[in-house]
Design a protein around this motif. Structure first.
Motif, mmCIF file in Angstrom:
data_model
loop_
_atom_site.group_PDB
_atom_site.id
_atom_site.type_symbol
_atom_site.label_atom_id
_atom_site.label_comp_id
_atom_site.label_asym_id
_atom_site.label_seq_id
_atom_site.Cartn_x
_atom_site.Cartn_y
_atom_site.Cartn_z
ATOM 1 N N HIS A 177 -5.852 -5.681 11.689
ATOM 2 C CA HIS A 177 -6.711 -4.597 11.252
ATOM 3 C C HIS A 177 -7.521 -5.116 10.075
ATOM 4 C CE1 HIS A 177 -4.392 -0.823 12.820
ATOM 5 N NE2 HIS A 177 -4.941 -1.539 13.787
ATOM 6 N N TYR A 206 -4.622 -6.673 7.548
ATOM 7 C CA TYR A 206 -3.168 -6.700 7.731
ATOM 8 C C TYR A 206 -2.849 -6.688 9.215
ATOM 9 C CZ TYR A 206 -3.944 -1.701 8.372
ATOM 10 O OH TYR A 206 -4.402 -0.484 8.809
ATOM 11 N N PRO A 233 -1.047 -4.751 12.003
ATOM 12 C CA PRO A 233 -0.512 -3.395 12.189
ATOM 13 C C PRO A 233 0.863 -3.433 12.852
ATOM 14 C CG PRO A 233 -2.179 -3.868 13.850
ATOM 15 C CD PRO A 233 -2.150 -5.043 12.909
ATOM 16 N N LYS A 234 1.827 -2.829 12.183
ATOM 17 C CA LYS A 234 3.191 -2.820 12.732
ATOM 18 C C LYS A 234 3.960 -1.640 12.173
ATOM 19 C CE LYS A 234 3.909 -6.690 9.623
ATOM 20 N NZ LYS A 234 4.157 -8.102 9.563
ATOM 21 N N PRO A 235 5.102 -1.332 12.798
ATOM 22 C CA PRO A 235 5.929 -0.224 12.302
ATOM 23 C C PRO A 235 6.333 -0.480 10.847
ATOM 24 C CG PRO A 235 6.669 -0.948 14.462
ATOM 25 C CD PRO A 235 5.654 -1.949 13.986
ATOM 26 N N PRO A 236 6.530 0.539 10.073
ATOM 27 C CA PRO A 236 6.642 1.937 10.452
ATOM 28 C C PRO A 236 5.309 2.687 10.507
ATOM 29 C CG PRO A 236 7.179 1.730 8.138
ATOM 30 C CD PRO A 236 6.892 0.336 8.663
ATOM 31 N N LYS A 237 4.211 2.107 10.024
ATOM 32 C CA LYS A 237 2.942 2.842 9.984
ATOM 33 C C LYS A 237 2.230 2.903 11.330
ATOM 34 C CE LYS A 237 1.958 2.240 5.122
ATOM 35 N NZ LYS A 237 0.987 1.885 4.118
ATOM 36 N N TRP A 238 2.448 1.908 12.184
ATOM 37 C CA TRP A 238 1.732 1.825 13.458
ATOM 38 C C TRP A 238 2.708 1.708 14.614
ATOM 39 C CZ3 TRP A 238 -3.368 2.757 13.665
ATOM 40 C CH2 TRP A 238 -4.052 2.735 12.447
ATOM 41 N N ARG A 294 -1.408 5.282 15.223
ATOM 42 C CA ARG A 294 -0.633 5.503 13.999
ATOM 43 C C ARG A 294 0.678 6.212 14.307
ATOM 44 N NH1 ARG A 294 -2.813 4.909 8.890
ATOM 45 N NH2 ARG A 294 -5.072 4.712 8.821
ATOM 46 N N ALA A 295 1.685 5.883 13.548
ATOM 47 C CA ALA A 295 2.952 6.622 13.648
ATOM 48 C C ALA A 295 2.757 7.977 12.998
ATOM 49 C CB ALA A 295 4.056 5.841 12.935
ATOM 50 N N LYS A 342 3.170 11.040 10.583
ATOM 51 C CA LYS A 342 3.640 11.124 9.192
ATOM 52 C C LYS A 342 4.864 12.017 9.146
ATOM 53 C CE LYS A 342 -0.788 10.210 7.100
ATOM 54 N NZ LYS A 342 -1.782 10.581 6.150
ATOM 55 N N THR A 343 5.826 11.594 8.343
ATOM 56 C CA THR A 343 7.058 12.389 8.233
ATOM 57 C C THR A 343 7.174 13.039 6.894
ATOM 58 O OG1 THR A 343 8.283 10.419 7.577
ATOM 59 C CG2 THR A 343 8.358 11.043 9.899
#
Length: 113
Positions: A80, A96, A98-103, A109-110, A112-113
């Protein structure tokens, strides 16, 4: 009926690719730091821009129009790149992988919690 700005992302991507190809770019200190921390080369960033597509467009960002671009390097690495979209120079703001936990995926996108 086609929306009048329907081709705008395509025009933006074309301009970003032209700027990258011609070397009309500037790397912020932040993007340079991210490249070092994540082991991302300038060649990889340019490869991602060269095949990238806009994931999120921020035309009214408080610091100026910019977008989140997703592209894949020649080696298959997803990246990204956040960069300006309306300047004479392509200013790269951050990069960057893109990887978990954000993607969940490079383009999803993951929640939002």
């Amino acid at each position: 009926m086609t929306h009048p700005n329907a081709d705008e992302p395509a025009k933006i991507v074309m301009r970003l690719r032209e700027q990258a190809d011609s070397g009309e770019l500037r790397l912020t200190q932040h993007v340079q730091q991210e490249m070092i921390e994540e082991g991302i080369s300038l060649d990889e960033v340019l490869e991602a821009v060269g095949c990238g597509e806009i994931v999120e467009n921020y035309p009214h960002h408080r610091r100026g129009a910019c977008c989140l671009l997703h592209g894949t390097t020649a080696g298959g690495r997803p990246l990204h790149v956040v960069c300006t979209t309306s300047k004479p120079l392509l200013i790269m703001i951050t990069v960057y992988e893109p990887k978990p936990p954000k993607w969940i995926t490079p383009t999803e996108r993951a929640p939002k919690t």
